[in-house]
Design a protein around this motif. Structure first.
Motif, PDB file in Angstrom:
ATOM      1  N   TYR A  72      -5.552   2.620   3.092  1.00  0.00           N
ATOM      2  CA  TYR A  72      -5.115   1.469   3.891  1.00  0.00           C
ATOM      3  C   TYR A  72      -5.896   1.369   5.195  1.00  0.00           C
ATOM      4  O   TYR A  72      -6.329   0.287   5.585  1.00  0.00           O
ATOM      5  CB  TYR A  72      -3.616   1.597   4.166  1.00  0.00           C
ATOM      6  N   SER A 129       0.825  -1.217   0.000  1.00  0.00           N
ATOM      7  CA  SER A 129       0.000   0.000   0.000  1.00  0.00           C
ATOM      8  C   SER A 129       0.855   1.260   0.000  1.00  0.00           C
ATOM      9  O   SER A 129       0.582   2.201  -0.745  1.00  0.00           O
ATOM     10  CB  SER A 129      -0.922   0.004   1.212  1.00  0.00           C
ATOM     11  N   CYS A 170      -6.940  -0.843  -1.255  1.00  0.00           N
ATOM     12  CA  CYS A 170      -6.189   0.150  -0.462  1.00  0.00           C
ATOM     13  C   CYS A 170      -5.784   1.333  -1.322  1.00  0.00           C
ATOM     14  O   CYS A 170      -5.809   2.483  -0.866  1.00  0.00           O
ATOM     15  CB  CYS A 170      -4.935  -0.478   0.136  1.00  0.00           C
ATOM     16  N   ALA A 171      -5.388   1.066  -2.552  1.00  0.00           N
ATOM     17  CA  ALA A 171      -4.965   2.140  -3.445  1.00  0.00           C
ATOM     18  C   ALA A 171      -6.113   3.087  -3.753  1.00  0.00           C
ATOM     19  O   ALA A 171      -5.896   4.277  -3.981  1.00  0.00           O
ATOM     20  CB  ALA A 171      -4.404   1.555  -4.743  1.00  0.00           C
ATOM     21  N   SER A 211      -4.810  -4.861  -1.936  1.00  0.00           N
ATOM     22  CA  SER A 211      -3.912  -3.742  -2.227  1.00  0.00           C
ATOM     23  C   SER A 211      -4.548  -2.801  -3.251  1.00  0.00           C
ATOM     24  O   SER A 211      -4.373  -1.586  -3.174  1.00  0.00           O
ATOM     25  CB  SER A 211      -2.553  -4.247  -2.708  1.00  0.00           C
ATOM     26  N   ALA A 229      -0.719  -1.436  -8.020  1.00  0.00           N
ATOM     27  CA  ALA A 229      -0.941  -2.302  -6.856  1.00  0.00           C
ATOM     28  C   ALA A 229      -0.811  -3.777  -7.234  1.00  0.00           C
ATOM     29  O   ALA A 229      -0.207  -4.563  -6.494  1.00  0.00           O
ATOM     30  CB  ALA A 229      -2.318  -2.033  -6.254  1.00  0.00           C
ATOM     31  N   THR A 248       2.628   1.469  -3.354  1.00  0.00           N
ATOM     32  CA  THR A 248       1.670   1.803  -4.420  1.00  0.00           C
ATOM     33  C   THR A 248       1.411   3.299  -4.461  1.00  0.00           C
ATOM     34  O   THR A 248       1.403   3.907  -5.536  1.00  0.00           O
ATOM     35  CB  THR A 248       0.349   1.038  -4.224  1.00  0.00           C
ATOM     36  N   SER A 268       2.051  -6.093  -5.759  1.00  0.00           N
ATOM     37  CA  SER A 268       1.606  -7.241  -4.960  1.00  0.00           C
ATOM     38  C   SER A 268       2.288  -8.521  -5.420  1.00  0.00           C
ATOM     39  O   SER A 268       2.781  -9.304  -4.599  1.00  0.00           O
ATOM     40  CB  SER A 268       0.095  -7.424  -5.066  1.00  0.00           C
TER      41      SER A 268
END
Length: 101
Positions: free
Chosen positions: A88, A15, A83-84, A80, A46, A18, A50
């Motif tokens: 997060y 995260s 999260c992007a 992820s 992401a 990214t 990842s």
């Protein structure tokens, strides 16, 4: 094998990276006056990070790719990406609510 805390650590690493990589790419695209979609760009970054972070973890720990690691990789990619797009802290809050149940 990977435990939950390690998974969250990898998610945090992906995260943070990214966000940084996406901002760097956006600056390059802005300077080149190229159009882009921020969420799509963040999602692609992401996914790539990842896979790279999970592969690095597997190499360092000498873990073989099996069904559990495949599920972890898929979860890392999807979370992820999320999260992007939303942050997060929001994703961790949602995960902790599921963990309590």
């Amino acid at each position: 094998m990977m435990n939950f805390e390690t998974f969250l650590l990898l998610l945090m690493i992906v995260s943070v990276l990214t966000g940084l990589v996406t901002e760097g790419i956006k600056k390059l695209l802005d300077e080149a006056k190229k159009p882009y979609r921020s969420n799509l760009l963040a999602g692609v970054v992401a996914v790539i990070l990842s896979v790279a972070v999970d592969t690095g973890y597997m190499i360092l720990t000498e873990t073989l790719m099996n069904e559990k690691m495949a599920v972890i990789l898929i979860a890392l990619v999807l979370l992820s990406w999320l999260c992007a797009m939303v942050g997060y802290d929001k994703v961790i809050q949602a995960i902790s609510q599921f963990k309590v149940l």
